[in-house]
Structures are given as structure tokens and as C-alpha cells.
Design a protein around this motif. Sequence first.
Motif, PDB file in Angstrom:
ATOM      1  N   CYS A 180      29.867  -0.892 -33.118  1.00 52.44           N
ATOM      2  CA  CYS A 180      31.027  -0.323 -32.458  1.00 52.44           C
ATOM      3  C   CYS A 180      30.532   0.324 -31.169  1.00 52.44           C
ATOM      4  O   CYS A 180      29.652   1.181 -31.207  1.00 52.44           O
ATOM      5  CB  CYS A 180      31.689   0.705 -33.380  1.00 52.44           C
ATOM      6  SG  CYS A 180      33.143   1.427 -32.683  1.00 52.44           S
ATOM      7  N   TYR A 230      38.765  -3.258 -24.597  1.00 49.61           N
ATOM      8  CA  TYR A 230      39.273  -4.522 -25.128  1.00 49.61           C
ATOM      9  C   TYR A 230      38.314  -5.147 -26.133  1.00 49.61           C
ATOM     10  O   TYR A 230      38.694  -5.993 -26.935  1.00 49.61           O
ATOM     11  CB  TYR A 230      39.537  -5.495 -23.980  1.00 49.61           C
ATOM     12  CG  TYR A 230      38.301  -5.918 -23.222  1.00 49.61           C
ATOM     13  CD1 TYR A 230      37.536  -6.989 -23.668  1.00 49.61           C
ATOM     14  CD2 TYR A 230      37.889  -5.244 -22.079  1.00 49.61           C
ATOM     15  CE1 TYR A 230      36.398  -7.374 -22.993  1.00 49.61           C
ATOM     16  CE2 TYR A 230      36.762  -5.619 -21.403  1.00 49.61           C
ATOM     17  CZ  TYR A 230      36.015  -6.688 -21.860  1.00 49.61           C
ATOM     18  OH  TYR A 230      34.891  -7.064 -21.209  1.00 49.61           O
ATOM     19  N   HIS A 275      37.117  -3.975 -28.718  1.00 54.08           N
ATOM     20  CA  HIS A 275      37.531  -3.716 -30.088  1.00 54.08           C
ATOM     21  C   HIS A 275      39.042  -3.860 -30.264  1.00 54.08           C
ATOM     22  O   HIS A 275      39.612  -3.285 -31.175  1.00 54.08           O
ATOM     23  CB  HIS A 275      37.086  -2.315 -30.517  1.00 54.08           C
ATOM     24  CG  HIS A 275      35.610  -2.139 -30.448  1.00 54.08           C
ATOM     25  ND1 HIS A 275      34.747  -2.946 -31.153  1.00 54.08           N
ATOM     26  CD2 HIS A 275      34.836  -1.277 -29.764  1.00 54.08           C
ATOM     27  CE1 HIS A 275      33.507  -2.580 -30.895  1.00 54.08           C
ATOM     28  NE2 HIS A 275      33.523  -1.577 -30.055  1.00 54.08           N
ATOM     29  N   ALA A 276      39.656  -4.627 -29.364  1.00 51.16           N
ATOM     30  CA  ALA A 276      41.109  -4.775 -29.456  1.00 51.16           C
ATOM     31  C   ALA A 276      41.493  -5.529 -30.718  1.00 51.16           C
ATOM     32  O   ALA A 276      40.741  -6.358 -31.226  1.00 51.16           O
ATOM     33  CB  ALA A 276      41.624  -5.511 -28.223  1.00 51.16           C
ATOM     34  N   GLU A 277      42.702  -5.228 -31.189  1.00 52.79           N
ATOM     35  CA  GLU A 277      43.180  -5.834 -32.438  1.00 52.79           C
ATOM     36  C   GLU A 277      43.441  -7.318 -32.283  1.00 52.79           C
ATOM     37  O   GLU A 277      43.260  -8.096 -33.211  1.00 52.79           O
ATOM     38  CB  GLU A 277      44.492  -5.145 -32.870  1.00 52.79           C
ATOM     39  CG  GLU A 277      44.313  -3.753 -33.430  1.00 52.79           C
ATOM     40  CD  GLU A 277      43.622  -3.774 -34.777  1.00 52.79           C
ATOM     41  OE1 GLU A 277      43.994  -4.619 -35.607  1.00 52.79           O
ATOM     42  OE2 GLU A 277      42.700  -2.960 -34.983  1.00 52.79           O
ATOM     43  N   ASN A 278      43.932  -7.687 -31.082  1.00 52.29           N
ATOM     44  CA  ASN A 278      44.454  -9.048 -30.943  1.00 52.29           C
ATOM     45  C   ASN A 278      43.403 -10.022 -30.436  1.00 52.29           C
ATOM     46  O   ASN A 278      43.736 -11.066 -29.908  1.00 52.29           O
ATOM     47  CB  ASN A 278      45.663  -9.048 -30.006  1.00 52.29           C
ATOM     48  CG  ASN A 278      45.295  -8.528 -28.624  1.00 52.29           C
ATOM     49  OD1 ASN A 278      44.312  -7.809 -28.468  1.00 52.29           O
ATOM     50  ND2 ASN A 278      46.065  -8.890 -27.627  1.00 52.29           N
ATOM     51  N   ARG A 279      42.146  -9.694 -30.589  1.00 56.85           N
ATOM     52  CA  ARG A 279      41.129 -10.651 -30.132  1.00 56.85           C
ATOM     53  C   ARG A 279      41.149 -11.904 -30.990  1.00 56.85           C
ATOM     54  O   ARG A 279      41.543 -11.887 -32.154  1.00 56.85           O
ATOM     55  CB  ARG A 279      39.735 -10.016 -30.206  1.00 56.85           C
ATOM     56  CG  ARG A 279      39.354  -9.347 -28.920  1.00 56.85           C
ATOM     57  CD  ARG A 279      37.919  -8.967 -28.903  1.00 56.85           C
ATOM     58  NE  ARG A 279      37.026 -10.117 -29.049  1.00 56.85           N
ATOM     59  CZ  ARG A 279      35.712 -10.013 -28.990  1.00 56.85           C
ATOM     60  NH1 ARG A 279      35.163  -8.835 -28.800  1.00 56.85           N
ATOM     61  NH2 ARG A 279      34.959 -11.071 -29.130  1.00 56.85           N
ATOM     62  N   THR A 292      39.635 -14.008 -33.414  1.00 55.98           N
ATOM     63  CA  THR A 292      38.520 -13.768 -34.327  1.00 55.98           C
ATOM     64  C   THR A 292      38.216 -14.994 -35.184  1.00 55.98           C
ATOM     65  O   THR A 292      37.456 -14.890 -36.130  1.00 55.98           O
ATOM     66  CB  THR A 292      38.819 -12.585 -35.249  1.00 55.98           C
ATOM     67  OG1 THR A 292      40.090 -12.800 -35.836  1.00 55.98           O
ATOM     68  CG2 THR A 292      38.835 -11.292 -34.489  1.00 55.98           C
ATOM     69  N   PRO A 326      33.026  -9.881 -33.653  1.00 56.13           N
ATOM     70  CA  PRO A 326      33.798  -9.757 -34.894  1.00 56.13           C
ATOM     71  C   PRO A 326      33.760 -11.057 -35.681  1.00 56.13           C
ATOM     72  O   PRO A 326      33.427 -12.116 -35.144  1.00 56.13           O
ATOM     73  CB  PRO A 326      35.218  -9.443 -34.397  1.00 56.13           C
ATOM     74  CG  PRO A 326      35.235  -9.779 -32.959  1.00 56.13           C
ATOM     75  CD  PRO A 326      33.841  -9.622 -32.471  1.00 56.13           C
TER      76      PRO A 326
END
Lengths: 390, 226, 583, 244
Positions: free
Chosen positions: C276, C303, C305-309, C311, C516
Motif C-alpha cells: 500500500c 489512483y 489504489h482506486a476501486e475501479n481499477r 483487476t 492488485p
Amino acid sequence: MADLITTLLTIAVAVGAILTTVAYLILLERKLSAWMQDRRGPNRVGPFGVFQPLADGLKFLIKEDVIPARADKVMFLAAPCIGLLTTLLAFAVVPFGPVNDQPAYLRFIIAPHVDIGIVFIFAVTSLAVYGVILGGWASNNKYSALGSLRASAQVISYEIPLGMSVLGVALLGGTLNLENVVAAQAQGGFWQWYIWTQPLAALIFFTSALAEANRLPFDLSECEQELVGGYHTEYSAMKFALFFLGEYTHVITMSFLTVILFFGGWHFPWIATPGSAYVGAWLVKVLVLLSKVFSVIVFIMLIRWTIPRFRFDQLMNLSWKALIPLSLANMIAVMTVRQFGWNRWWLLPISIGLFCFVGIIGVSAKRAEIRHRHGASQGAGLHPLGGAGI
Amino acid sequence: MTAAADNQDVIWVEEPEIGFWEATFLPAIVEGLKTTIRHVTNYQPVTQQYPEEKPILPLHYRGVHRLNRDEQGRVKCVACMLCATACPANCIDILAAAAPPQWPDRDKYPASFVLDELRCIYCGMCEEACPVDAIELTHIYDLTGTSRNELMYDREKLLDVFDQTKDDPRDPTRTRRGRLGPAAEFGSLPTVAPATPITPGDRSAQAPAPGVIHPHKPSDWSRKPS
Amino acid sequence: MALVVEATRPISAASGNRAHPLKNHMPTAIINNQQIELKEGERLNCIQAAQRIGFEIPHYCWHPALSVVASCRMCLVEVGEKKPDGSVVMQPKLVPGCQTPVKDGTVVVADSPKVKAAQQATLEYLLLNHPLDCPTCDQAGECGLQDYSYKYGRGYSRLQEPKNIKPDKDYIGDHITLFTDRCIMCTRCVRFTREYSGTSELQVVARGSDEEIDVFPGRPCNNELAGNVVDLCPVGALCSKDFLYQQRVWWLKETSSVCPNCSTGCSIQVDQNDDCVYRLTPRTNPLSQGHFMCDQGRFGWKYIHAENRLTFPIRRKNGQIRTRDWDDIIPSLQKALTKAAARAPEKCAAIFSPWMACEEAFILASYLRSLSPKFRLALGPVRVAGEDDTYPKDFYGRPLEPVRFTIRAEKCPNRRGVSMVLEHFGSVATMGDVVAQASELEALYAVGGDPWGWLEPVQAEALSRAALTVVQDIFPSALSEQADYVLSGGSFAERDGSFVNYKGLAQEIRRAIRAPDGARPDGRILWELSGRRGLFSAAAIRREMAEAIPAFAAFAAGSLGESGVILNEHGAPQAKVVAAVEK
Amino acid sequence: MTLTAAQGTMLASVATSAVGMWLALSPRAMRLRIIGAAIASAALVVAVTALDGPRGALDDQILFWLFAGSALVSSVFMVTSREPVYAALWFALATLGACGLFMLLSAPFLAAATVIVYAGAIIVTFLFVIMLAQQTGYTFYDQRARTPAAAIVASWLLLGALLWSYQQWQNEPVNVAAGPALTADANPNPFSQPDSEATAHSMRALGRSLFGDYLYAVEIAGTLLLVAAIGAIAIAPRRAEGTI
């Protein structure tokens, strides 16, 4: 037909009694061990833990039964059965009470009048090693295999002194029939017990019996520290219990044999003699025999916490260098006495003499070894034990 | 290696010369039997019957942790994470946050404080490391649970442990505004009792006081070679 | 300062007048009984001279990029002069080392008991009112006061009276908070805003024991370089609100990297723990930006650690997701590309993102060209925002000369590097060409990577009409919603590679954290796509590039060092290799 | 001389069983081996039935067939088993079957002695050797053996001869010099007449026979075994030489 039914009943009663006894002997041993070690022992199930064997049995039954993935399944399952079966089989010829003048239902033996009683026992118990060796091999575990190899080497080695020590008794009584052995001792009274004329044989027999039964101080096949349990490492639940029962049954058998061969069986002066004809004499005789056997078993348990475990080479040395020659010498002594018709009491000093002789040889050999080591190291100008000694 | 060094560092033990009786093993067996039989006949168990008899633990026993509260009942921890840093088992997980505005004297506090009691080795280093004496180990030793999650103690649970134990005489709050209380002075305090009560006349604990390590005397068990 | 110069001048003048026995005498100074040689025209103070021999003179207020005020008094040293006859004359008083120039014959003693006593006394004074709240202080672990107290301090304070506690100022700027009581009045922050950003928001107010750092009312410190004052603060007084209480600094693992947010290419350190990222800090690199970085870069990494990456990778057939398994997607993509290139090589195109590392561009370009030499390669859109923003500025926001820091308008890290690679492979198309012919394309390989979006909706619509669309990106886009293949790549902190900045400085970016689940560093994706064996190695690719492309000859060493390598203007083979910072 | 039907059946079935055994030893197909083992066992049973069956009570007959059958089947398995440990165990079972036959013949001492000597010590030693010898897989000479055919020919010739002569002997029951009496109800041997006072007559008879009639043979055999043991010890590699 009635004969068959009584035989089957006797088998059922004897096997049931043995297995129950074994269960409670285990409890006794645990208690006794605890007492020797200032502990309390099992005390949770029932008063003083008397239901502990039941709980253990239940646990064994409902525990997960694991068979290792690459084990040989047939052999893995067969091994504990062989282990228990052979030891139980040996009981067929052991007279656990007076034999001759009783009605069929009170004769206290499964297979009476087997002429070769002792040989039969040896034959059957020598098969017990199959259970051990197969269990170790089938587990597909190197520790188990090592344990079983040790066990078989040990059992083979100790069968010889065991058999030869009994030969003295057989020669003196002129029979291999256990009932006759007891009868011969009972006829002659207390001083006719073979322990008096065959003390050395008794010692050898007892020692070898401990080794045969894999009991401490000879339980090398299952020493936890080196072999994580030995041949039964992979065994769990009921299969483990079978091994355990087999081992304990072996102890009982050997205790019976010790008493029958050397301590007069059911005979005891004034209380239980061939001539005692009072009501319930047979019961007294059975009790005498059982209490003698019980004493031997307790003694074995005491030995367990008294003598540390032997090293494997010591074990082999003891058998091959001490017990086998001694038993051979003892047998020759008996043969000589019998052949020339000497008084059998000569055998007592001969036994003691043989024992001392071997002791002296042992001591002098050890001293000579030490002296030799000293001389060698001093000659080399080294510290004692420093150079060649280590 | 010189001979002098030998003499200092290495104690040569010679194999004892055994006599006839020793060689037969009989005296040793008889001696051993005497000992075992004496223990059976003179039976003095030292076992403690645990669920019925609770042990009296020494003062320095380290059990389940607690998070202390300050005088106002707030969590004393300032989320400096020194305990997590000191922890050799990495069992402490703290999320720090700025203190709420109604705590004017505090900058930082633990928004979450999770201590894995299963992972913990109860070494007490967190207690040592804590600069504000917020984390302490109590005498609670019978820690059980039915799942791993149950033994992940969070902040509230650790504070609960404090509420339960603060009035226990063995678990006093050991600090009073930065000054260590009497219970903290392990060094000079006598222990309440040894971990296991000793029966009077117990052979296993007779000669020395329990827990004392004796300087060993080599002359007792070995002879130096001449 | 003037006084010292007054005092030293006659002596130096005297030494200058004497005829020196050796004509070619190098100017030498003696620091702690060790001689150092001074180069022509070199202007060192005692601190810098002592650094030459590896000796640290403690200091708080001095910073190499800022003016000298000698206010903290931590660097007090004994200074004297060696006369030509060999005798040494020491000045009777201790002088601040930051302010004392070192010249021929200067003798500096920085480890005498006198100096140590002065350091102890100074530290005791600095700590008089400093609260000992290290446990809650974010600076703990990288704090000048802590370090010097251990090294030079006396260990305890003799102060009996209560400390002087001043209220904290929560709002110095959007990103900055001030713990007033921790301040030791070194004024680095004040000087930075005056001299570097020129915006002069920070100021010392009041005097004596009431002295405080503050902003003018209604004018918070919100300039684009404001974040640097947090780094400059040697204690925990100025803290970044973004990082406040997030992590203890001793847990952070540092990785040298390059800021990707504009083509300046500031050298940075990525501070992370447990995969992180917690903050970026500037890394001093005279070849690139100097000591500082801008707030756009400093805070522009969220960005990652953005949610919408993205993955997981996707393979679609007729709009339906078929699989999300890399082991399945890579071979099938290889097959599809080979087939498309065999069918109509002239109708295959690839868009290279200026966010790609040079190595990634090289692997992809050489792979596609190996499928078909007619594969068209185009540079993707280069995002430009306004004009270059230079500092310092004056009070009204007008830039001043000389420029000390520039935030480039070109908001991508590696436009130059990627176009150098593409130039090498030739037949470069433009993005416009590709978009125009998109509907006829047999295969389109588009690489994104710009976290702020790189495609206009119209372009995305056009591109998605290609028969085979491959998108390699870190965020979903209109194109990736419809693409046949979506390859989830990695952000700059998850990749190994190199960026070439606006002036041709190639610097390494290094992997700081793991991508991620399901996302893979682009280098690894391309490495596997191109059918190479083993693990992706940026250094190996760089060596390959150095052989293949003359412009990248400087890559031959594999590693680019901490400061990077300057490639020549047009990538000539004689590109100059600079391995380390010149001192 | 002419063959009787019984003799013909016997010899034919012995030959068939030899072929079956050869099939059973074939290293190739599992099915072939099973068929071979079945043929061999069946043919041997037929061969044995060509002789006179056991006489006596029904339970004795049942026990005879049980023991004989198990001994026979076990020995076939012993020969055909590919796993040496299993072969050893089948051998043990075959020995036990033979012991059962001894028991049926009221020779319990012989049975017990066989168990002690064979099933006990020798088999365990055998297992030892097997376990220590072949840890991993089969050696090439175990995979393609040339000996089975020769071994089968030799052993089946011997078997055929034995059965032949036994049948002859059975057909002429009154033959005093037929051989030593190992069992109580066999023909009496003048040297092994049981003493009237002896209760353990079978043992005594055996002892008389071994150490009376065949003293030299027994002693020579014993000496041979001793020499073999000493030779084995001498040949066995020394641990000091690093070969173990």
C-alpha cells in the motif's frame, strides 16, 4: 457337540475376560505410573477413573480411522489383526486354573492336553512379529519401517534365549505340556517349584519375555523419541487399539507362563495343594494362580518406571552375548544332571555359579578394555580418551 | 588447543570402573525398584486439579491483554504503534486517526486496535514498549473461543477486559499519571505464591527454593584426570 | 556574517600576499585534521566541506537549496586558519558552520569537546519547549530532533518549569497542518515560500517566546509547491494532512522511482508498506529537478489504489466475457494477433501510450513488427494541460526569472522515450490516421495507462469498430468495455522500466508494490505475449535496446543508476552516460 | 509299462499346470497371468485328486482340503507375485497350510516347529532381506527373467516324479521299508517304535528318527548350514570398507 459348545463358551469367556482385563490393566498401569511419579492418573471418568477404559474404548471406536494415502491397504488393515490374533491364540493352551479333576465347564483351559503346549505358544507368538513388521511396512513411513525392523530383529533375537530357558524346565519335568508342568511342581510342594532349581532360567525367561512383549526397558520398536512411535505411528482409532491390546495380552500371557513354569502355577503350600479337597478348592486355586500372575504383571509395571530403555546395541549384546550363552549353559547343566541322575539341587549352585561366572567375565572384559584404552593413549602421548579412545 | 585450555574448558570424564555387582545390574535394579515402590507406598501427589482448584499465579504472570482507560474513561492508547513495532509476533494491528474534537488534550487515538490473541506469544514486549501504559497484560489465562475470529480482540473487547480486571487486586492499573504503581515493581515484590502450590514435604521441591538455579559444582560429578 | 568576514579577511589577505612556495598549489582546507582539496571556483561552507570527508555537522536551518540564516546554531564549529608558516590560528569563538566559507587554509574543528558542549547546549535549548510527544508525532523516526538528541544531545532536560505550549493551527493550507509547539523556528519553510515558490505565504509572527510560524489571514499556503515545506521541516511541526497518522515512518519501505504526472520526471521515492503506497517524497537529483516536487505529483498517486481499477484480464467473444484467466488469454491473444497480421498486415495498428516505459514500448513494437513488418505503430494522445508552470512567482502570481522549478504542461512521463522507440521502428502513423481508418482495421492494439483518461468518446467509438481490439490499460474506458481483449496492466509503482523526461534524462522506475490481484505489470504481460521465457527483466530489455537502437546506447549498462542517464538530444550514439550525481 | 487312467490324468494335469504356471509367470499381460494361475491351480488340484483322497471323518476331509488348497493356492501366488513382500507373505501362508496338514496328521510338534523355524524366523529374515534389498522398482533382471521356463521344467519334472512314485507307493500299501514314520498312524519303523510308557510319542518318534535313523544326514545338513552361515558372514561386505 457338547464339547464343541463348551470349548466355544470357554473361548468366548476367556477372550472377553482377557480383553476386559487388558483394559483395566491399562488403567492400573496408568494409575501405578502416576503414583510412582507423584501424579494422580486418570480420575475424571467415574470414581477414581474406573470408567476410563470404557471411555478410551469409546474414543477408539469413534475416532477418525486414517489410512495413509500411499499405504498398502490390505496389509495395513491386516497387521493389527494379526498382532492381536496371534497373542490371543497363544492363550489357547495356557491353563489358567486347575485342570485335571474338574468337570468340562471348570477346566480353565481352552485346548487341554496339548502335549506341545510351550512349543505351540512359542510358535504362535513368534507370528506376532508379522503384525509388527507388516504394520511398519504397510504404513509407507520410514519411521514405522525402522520401528518394525527393530522389533523383528529384537523378537528373533530374544526367541532363542526364551525357548532355551524353557527347555531346562521341560527337561526337568520331562514334558512340554503346561498342565503337566504345573502338576509336577504341585506334586513336589513348595520346594519343587522350578524357581529353586532353575533361578537362572527364570531370570532369562523373564527378561526375554519382556523383550518379546516389547515392554520397557526393551520397547525399542516404539520408542517415541527416536521413531515417533515406531511401527504404529500411522495407526489410529481401533487399529491402534488392536495393537495395544495385542501387546498387553502378550504381557498377560508371559506372566501366566512365568507363574506356570517357575512359580508352581496354582500351587501354594497349605492353601492350594493337590491334596486340598475342601469345598471350593478349585476357586482358591484359580485365585492363587491369578494373584501370582497379578503380582508378576505389577512387577512388570514397576520395572517399566525403574529401568531406562536400552540402546539397540546394548539390547542385542544382552541377548547374544549374555542370555543365549547362559541359557545354553543352563540347558547343558540340566541335561548333565538328568543324564547322570544327580540330585536336582545341584542345579541351584550351578545356576548361581554360571551367573557369577558371566558377571566376572563381563567385569574383567570391561576393565581390560579400559586398561587397554589407557595404555594405548598414554603410549601415544595423548590425553586419556583423547586420541584413539574417541 | 593447548593443554591449559583443555583443563579450563573441557572436563574429562572417565568411564567409571564397575565392579562385579554393577556388572550384573542387579543392585541398580533393586535400587530403582526401591525408589519406585517407595513412591507408590508413600504416595504424595503434587498434581493440581485444575478446573476445581484454580492456580494462584505469580504477579508477573502475563495473560490476556487489556487496553487501559484514562481518568475520563477514554481509551488511554495514543496509537503510537510502538507496541505493534515491538511485537515479535506481529499480532497487533492499529489504525490511527486524529482524536475527536471533544478530546482537546489528545492528537491521535486508535480508530481500530485489533490484537490477535492466538498469534500473540505473551512476551509482554508491548507492555514494555507502551509509552503511555495503555496496554497491559492481565492474569486472565483461560482464553478460549470457538473460532479464530473470536480471539481477534478489538478495541472494545480489550477495554472490556480492563473493566473486568481493574478491580482485581492482582491486576491493578499499574500506573498513575506516569508514575508506576506498587504492582509494577516486580523486582522487589515477593511473589504471592509459586505457580504451583507445593505440598509440605514434597520431595521434588525440598532442598532449594523453587525457581532458584544452583551454580553447579563440577567436582561433584566428575573427576579431572590426574 | 559580516563580522566573520571582517575577521577572516585580513588573515586570508595576508596569506594571499605571501609568495607561495609551490606555484601549482591546490587550495586545501583542513577539516578535523583531514585535508580536502578545493576545486577552482568552488564555494563550500563548513557543512559541505565536512560532508566531503564523511563527517556530519548537525544542522537544522541550513538547506542546500535555501539561503543561509544561521538561526538554529546547531552547526557551531571551531574555525581557524593555517598560516603559510604552518601555525594555526583559531578564532576564539565558535562560528556557525553553515555561514562560514571554506577556502584555502581554513581549519575546521567540528568534533572538539567545545563543539560538543555547544551542540549539547543548543539541543537543550531547542528542546526546552518542544513537547515530547514523539509517540503521536508523525515525524518520529525521521525527525532531526530525535536523531540529533541521540547523537549529540545530553539525554535529559534540566527545565523545571512548565513548557510553553501553543495552540495547533489546523489549517495552514489544504494539505498542511501545523503543530505549533513542535516548531524550533528554523524558518526553512518561510524561506522556501519566499525564495523557491515566491508566494511568501508563511511568515514568522511575534517575537521571543511567542514566536510562531503562521500564514497571513485569509491567504493559506496552497501553492503548487506547498507540500515541500512538510519535507523541509526538520521536526514534526508541519505535517501533511494526507499522510497524517496514516503510518509510522519506520514501517515504510522506500523505492526509488520517477514521478509520472508530468514530463519533468521528478526523482521520487515511493514509500509503501504491505503493498500500500502511503506517500511520495522527492529524491534529490540535480540532473532532473533538484530537491523538490510539486503537489500534483506528490498527491497525484491515489489512483493506484482506486476501486475501479482493472483487476483482471478479459477475453470477449460477441460481447460476452469468455474468460478472465491470464494463462488462457495470452496464448489466444498471440494466436489472434498472428492470424490478423497474416490476413491483412497493412490493416493492423497499435497505439502506444506515452505512459508506457521505454522497455514496454520496445517489447511491444518489436513483437508486433515480428508478426508483420507492416504493422502500423502510432503514438497515443499526449495530454497537455495549459502551459508550463514555473516557479518562483511574485506576489501576483507572475513567474519570475531565474526559473527554479517547472511543472510541465505535458502531463505524461514518457512521450519522448516512446517516440524515440517508435522512430526507430519507423512507419509511424498518427493517432488521427488510426482513428480514421479504425473501422477497416483487422487488429488494433491500444495501450492506455493515463489514469485521467486518454480517449475522447468519439475516438473510443471509432476504435472499437476494429475487427480485433486489444486494450491494455489500468482503468476501464469506453474502449475497454467493448474490446475483445482487455489486459489489466500496472501503475507506475507496480512496474519496472524507465521514463525519459522532457530533456532526455532517462531514469528508472522501480516496482514498489505488487499489482492488485489479476493485474500484471505491463512489462510482464508483454514479455509473455512476445513469447519470451523466464521472468520479465527490465535490465535485460535495456541491454537489448542498447544494441538495437543507437539512441538508447546509454542503456547498455542495464542499470541507469540512482540519477539516471541523459540521452543525447537526438539520441546520437555518443550519448553521454552520467552514472551518478556529480559532486 | 502301461499307464493307468489315473496315472495318465495325473501326468497330463501336471504338464498342464506347468504350462499354466509358465503363463502365470509371464511378465506381460495381467489377464494372461491370471488365466495361467487359474489353469495351474486347477490342474494341480486335478493331479492331486488322481491320488487317493484323504480318508476319515467329514470334518477332517473338509479341513484337509482347506489346508491343502490354501497351501497350494498360496504357493502359486508366491511364485507369481510381483511384489517380493507379498511373495514372502504368501510363502508364510503356504507354510501355515502345511502346518495345518501336520496337525491333521496328529503331528503337532512338527507343525509348531515348522511355524517357529519357517513362518517365524526364516520368513522374517526373508522380509528383512527384501526390504533392505530392493527399495526402488525392479531391476532389469527381475523384469525379464530367463529362468522361469527352466525352473518350471525342473520343478515340474520333480513334482511329476514325486507324485508318480507316491502313487506307486500308495498302490502297494504294505511296504515296510517305505520310509521313516513321521506320523502316528504311518507304517511302523523298527527304530522309531514308540515306547509304551511315552505319552508324547510323536515327539519321541521324531527324535528317534532324526537322531537315530538319520543321524549322519542330519549332522551333515547341520554342518552344511553352519558352513553356509559362516561363509555368508565372510562374504558379506564389511561396514568398515564403506560398502554398506
